[in-house]
Design an enzyme around this catalytic site. Sequence first.
Site, PDB file in Angstrom:
ATOM      1  N   LEU A   1     -51.180  71.731 -37.809  1.00 12.15           N
ATOM      2  CA  LEU A   1     -49.870  71.718 -37.262  1.00 12.15           C
ATOM      3  C   LEU A   1     -49.038  72.733 -38.017  1.00 12.15           C
ATOM      4  O   LEU A   1     -49.319  72.629 -39.349  1.00 12.15           O
ATOM      5  CB  LEU A   1     -49.178  70.069 -37.468  1.00 12.15           C
ATOM      6  CG  LEU A   1     -49.564  69.031 -36.530  1.00 12.15           C
ATOM      7  CD1 LEU A   1     -48.792  67.784 -37.059  1.00 12.15           C
ATOM      8  CD2 LEU A   1     -48.957  69.644 -35.238  1.00 12.15           C
ATOM      9  N   ASP A   2     -48.254  73.487 -37.467  1.00 14.10           N
ATOM     10  CA  ASP A   2     -47.677  74.668 -38.122  1.00 14.10           C
ATOM     11  C   ASP A   2     -46.462  74.186 -39.250  1.00 14.10           C
ATOM     12  O   ASP A   2     -46.279  73.060 -39.135  1.00 14.10           O
ATOM     13  CB  ASP A   2     -47.054  75.811 -37.264  1.00 14.10           C
ATOM     14  CG  ASP A   2     -46.272  75.501 -36.231  1.00 14.10           C
ATOM     15  OD1 ASP A   2     -45.176  74.871 -36.941  1.00 14.10           O
ATOM     16  OD2 ASP A   2     -46.119  75.671 -34.992  1.00 14.10           O
ATOM     17  N   MET A   3     -46.275  74.876 -40.012  1.00 12.92           N
ATOM     18  CA  MET A   3     -45.165  74.311 -40.935  1.00 12.92           C
ATOM     19  C   MET A   3     -44.029  73.765 -40.568  1.00 12.92           C
ATOM     20  O   MET A   3     -43.301  73.044 -41.294  1.00 12.92           O
ATOM     21  CB  MET A   3     -44.866  75.644 -41.873  1.00 12.92           C
ATOM     22  CG  MET A   3     -44.315  75.156 -43.389  1.00 12.92           C
ATOM     23  SD  MET A   3     -44.007  76.594 -44.319  1.00 12.92           S
ATOM     24  CE  MET A   3     -43.177  75.983 -45.718  1.00 12.92           C
ATOM     25  N   ASP A   4     -43.345  74.210 -39.431  1.00 12.00           N
ATOM     26  CA  ASP A   4     -42.384  73.793 -38.812  1.00 12.00           C
ATOM     27  C   ASP A   4     -42.287  72.559 -38.120  1.00 12.00           C
ATOM     28  O   ASP A   4     -41.472  72.088 -37.264  1.00 12.00           O
ATOM     29  CB  ASP A   4     -41.648  74.782 -38.054  1.00 12.00           C
ATOM     30  CG  ASP A   4     -41.170  76.087 -38.938  1.00 12.00           C
ATOM     31  OD1 ASP A   4     -40.679  75.746 -40.061  1.00 12.00           O
ATOM     32  OD2 ASP A   4     -40.951  77.195 -38.364  1.00 12.00           O
ATOM     33  N   SER A   5     -43.623  72.222 -37.730  1.00  9.32           N
ATOM     34  CA  SER A   5     -44.112  71.079 -36.738  1.00  9.32           C
ATOM     35  C   SER A   5     -44.116  69.887 -37.579  1.00  9.32           C
ATOM     36  O   SER A   5     -44.608  69.653 -38.637  1.00  9.32           O
ATOM     37  CB  SER A   5     -45.347  71.563 -35.783  1.00  9.32           C
ATOM     38  OG  SER A   5     -44.951  72.541 -34.986  1.00  9.32           O
TER      39      SER A   5
END
Length: 245
Positions: free
Chosen positions: A105-109
């Site tokens: 999951l990317d950092m903003d997710s």
Amino acid sequence: MTTERIAKFLARSGVASRRACEQLVASGRVTLNGVPVTVPATFVDPERDVVAVDGISAHPPTDHVYLALNKPRGFVTTVRDTHHRPTVLDLIPDTGRRIYPVGRLDMDSEGLLILTDDGELAFGLTHPSRQTPKTYLVRLQRRATSADLDRLAHGIRLDDGPTLPAGARFADGSGRLVEIQMREGRKRQVRRMFGSLGNRVVRLVRTKLGCVELGLLAEGSYRQLTPGEIEGLKRLLQQSPAERR
């Protein structure tokens, strides 16, 4: 005598995912009975051979750790980060095992992330050919339309190729909250898909992976998977992509 590929043996031992273990072998960090091995296709006998990584012997555990984490924003999905950003493993106490996240999951997710030391399960769930279903709740900057959802259902052309069809529905009456189920997981794919529709993702939460649901798990908290969930994930890997739809 039962033999297996050395990378699979290392993955079962919780060293890393099978792909990462293949890279370890190719880089010359693995020995077989004291002799360096660089061919990932090398076969070993788990009952007789001694396999080591950087001089440390690898041994498949008799059991594995399976955790579900509700990842908050601001954490990177990796074991360690060269830029010293907080990682998802900072949210998990030391289990005495080499656990690692399944997929990313990317950092903003936010949302559901599975962590384990079962390299075979991790490999199976993340391999593109498996098409493991994943569900996300997406908050958008502006209202989506039925035409947008129809385009998602037929696939979106991105710069790295067309996407697989994705089922999507409105999650409330605002038109700005959409639930989407996908069977692939390219880098920042959900954000790019809605971006191609002229919209921007404000918040992205994964709510389900295979048979495992986020449920009411608090942000930043984790829990052990139930035996039924573990069995469900393993059973998922035995199904064809068509059977998972």
